[in-house]
Design an enzyme around this catalytic site. Structure first.
Site, short mmCIF file in Angstrom:
data_model
loop_
_atom_site.label_atom_id
_atom_site.label_comp_id
_atom_site.label_asym_id
_atom_site.label_seq_id
_atom_site.Cartn_x
_atom_site.Cartn_y
_atom_site.Cartn_z
N ASN A 69 0.93 -1.20 -0.11
CA ASN A 69 0.13 0.26 0.01
C ASN A 69 0.87 1.22 -0.17
OD1 ASN A 69 -1.49 2.55 1.42
ND2 ASN A 69 -3.22 0.88 1.27
N THR A 87 -4.87 -0.11 -2.78
CA THR A 87 -5.27 1.14 -2.15
C THR A 87 -6.65 1.06 -1.21
OG1 THR A 87 -6.03 3.28 -2.71
CG2 THR A 87 -6.48 1.78 -4.76
N GLU A 88 -6.66 1.71 -0.11
CA GLU A 88 -7.41 1.46 0.90
C GLU A 88 -9.10 1.82 0.61
OE1 GLU A 88 -4.73 3.29 1.29
OE2 GLU A 88 -5.14 5.10 2.39
N ASN A 89 -9.12 2.57 -0.23
CA ASN A 89 -10.57 2.98 -0.96
C ASN A 89 -10.85 1.86 -1.69
OD1 ASN A 89 -8.47 4.06 -2.87
ND2 ASN A 89 -10.26 4.75 -3.85
N SER A 108 -11.57 -3.76 2.92
CA SER A 108 -10.33 -3.20 2.75
C SER A 108 -9.41 -2.99 3.76
CB SER A 108 -10.42 -1.91 1.93
OG SER A 108 -9.08 -1.24 1.49
#
Lengths: 228, 213
Positions: B24, B46-48, B88
């Site tokens: 990440n 990607t954390e979204n 996520s």
């Protein structure tokens, strides 16, 4: 189609001081059409749960500028200059949560869980006043679940029963929010016949969705344009 | 071609990444790391809500619902998948992300970082920073070593608000790559214009030198 509504028909659902869960990251996955209508409805003094308060003058930004938000619970308000200004004058209450804690709190709210223990934010300002518990030698922070009165979410498509599918990273907080409020309003770009989705691809089953609104926005290049 | 400091840091971090790792990349210098991992097979998370992030799209192919955590349009790789925010961050906290590369404002001698609360500004944004600090298997910090006014970001004790108890594994700067061991800062590699002694003098406390390559 019994769930389909025009945005202005939704005004009867909203009452003062309700807690609203609003989907979106930036403004991707945000129900822009429903929020435009919400900014004009009579009710207000809302407590809003959302990652941020809209962006670029769109989404929750309009609701906030209409003076309808008393409190915001979210993870990233740095981009919302007017909100920060209101906060510094004491006109807006803000509760900051780490993004993953926010997401999990809503998930728990919709899943019948009262709260959860997470390692995130231990030893930080955001842990102040919160219970710390050691489980199998690891320290965790207790966070309460979050539920709302109405969830305002955005999906890509709905079928006529209300099953929802999402588009790419616009999914974000929407599926959890669909589970965590008494009333769920889903804004979508397209409505299709029942049976067009494979049961495998449906992310939000129709039982969670009370009302569907067709979006007035389309994507053009790098922005969302209001069309219809 | 001589790389500027930000690019140099990004390149050094790309060299630390191993084939097959789930990575990440935070906003800022960490984002640049992607440019230098072309020869590796790593999976960018990607954390979204995406794993399998590809390079930026051509202007005409931009989809503003396909973005990274910095809200920049991206593309996807063939094996990519999308998921919601709770899933996520479950991936992140659950230890399924091998490496998080994060920017920082300060790092202390234990490896505790402060990377969310900007000095002299109201604290109204944290995003996913604390979840990544707490959850990733390995945390690499990417930052220039000194602030604009010349003070070191590597400090004995944090003066800014901590991002969490969890200590980071490495601090990669334009001068050196630092590691942390029980309050001792170990210089793993030096590649900039400052010698070990000069680094020590500018940072203001003793460092240990150990090339681990």
């Amino acid at each position: 189609m019994k769930k389909l509504r025009k945005p202005e028909e939704l005004s009867i659902l909203f009452e003062d001081s309700m807690r609203l869960l609003v989907g979106g990251f930036g403004i991707s996955g945000t129900p822009l059409t429903v929020l435009d209508a919400l900014a004009k409805f009579e009710a207000g003094n809302y407590e809003v749960v959302s990652n941020n308060l809209g962006d670029n003058g769109k989404g929750l930004h309009k609701v906030f500028m209409a003076g309808k938000i008393d409190k915001a619970i979210g993870s990233f308000f740095t981009i919302n200059k007017e909100a920060i200004e209101a906060w510094s004058k004491g006109e807006l209450e803000i509760e900051l949560l780490p993004q993953g804690t926010l997401a999990e709190a809503i998930r728990c709210g919709g899943a019948g869980i009262g709260g959860f223990y997470t390692p995130t934010a231990l030893g930080t300002k955001l842990a102040e006043g919160k219970e710390v518990r050691e489980i199998d030698g690891v320290r965790y922070l207790f966070e309460k679940a979050i539920k709302g009165d109405i969830a305002l979410i955005k999906a890509d498509k709905a079928d006529k029963a209300g099953n929802l599918v999402y588009h790419s990273t616009a999914r974000n907080f929407n599926p959890m929010m669909a589970t965590a409020a008494k009333i769920v309003i889903a804004e979508v770009d397209e409505i299709v016949e029942i049976g067009e989705f494979s049961p495998e691809e449906i992310v939000t089953p129709h039982i969670y969705v009370d009302y569907i609104v067709e979006s007035k926005y389309v994507k053009q290049g790098g922005s969302y344009i209001e069309t219809r | 071609m001589k790389l500027d400091n930000r690019e140099l840091i990004a390149k050094k971090i790309a060299e630390e990444l191993q084939d097959g790792e789930v990575v990440n990349l935070g906003v800022g210098i960490p984002t640049l790391v992607a440019k230098y991992i072309e020869n590796h097979n790593v999976y960018l998370q990607t954390e979204n809500g995406l794993i399998g992030m590809g390079p930026p799209p051509a202007e005409e192919n931009i989809d503003i619902d396909l973005i990274d955590a910095g809200k920049t349009p991206v593309t996807i790789t063939p094996e990519a998948s999308f998921f919601d925010s709770a899933f996520s961050f479950g991936m992140i906290r659950g230890g399924h992300v091998d490496v998080a590369v994060l920017g920082t404002l300060e790092v202390d001698c234990y490896g505790e970082i402060a990377n969310w609360a900007v000095p002299n500004q109201p604290i109204l944004g944290v995003g996913g920073a604390m979840d990544l600090v707490a959850g990733a298997k390995k945390v690499i910090v990417a930052s220039t070593l000194f602030t604009k006014d010349g003070s070191p970001k590597l400090v004995k004790k944090l003066t800014l608000d901590s991002s969490g108890e969890r200590k980071v594994d490495q601090f990669v700067t334009e001068y050196a790559n630092f590691m942390f061991q029980d309050g001792e800062v170990i210089v793993k590699d030096i590649y900039g214009s400052l010698s070990f002694e000069e680094l020590e003098e500018k940072i203001g406390f003793p460092l240990k030198f150990k090339i681990t390559k």
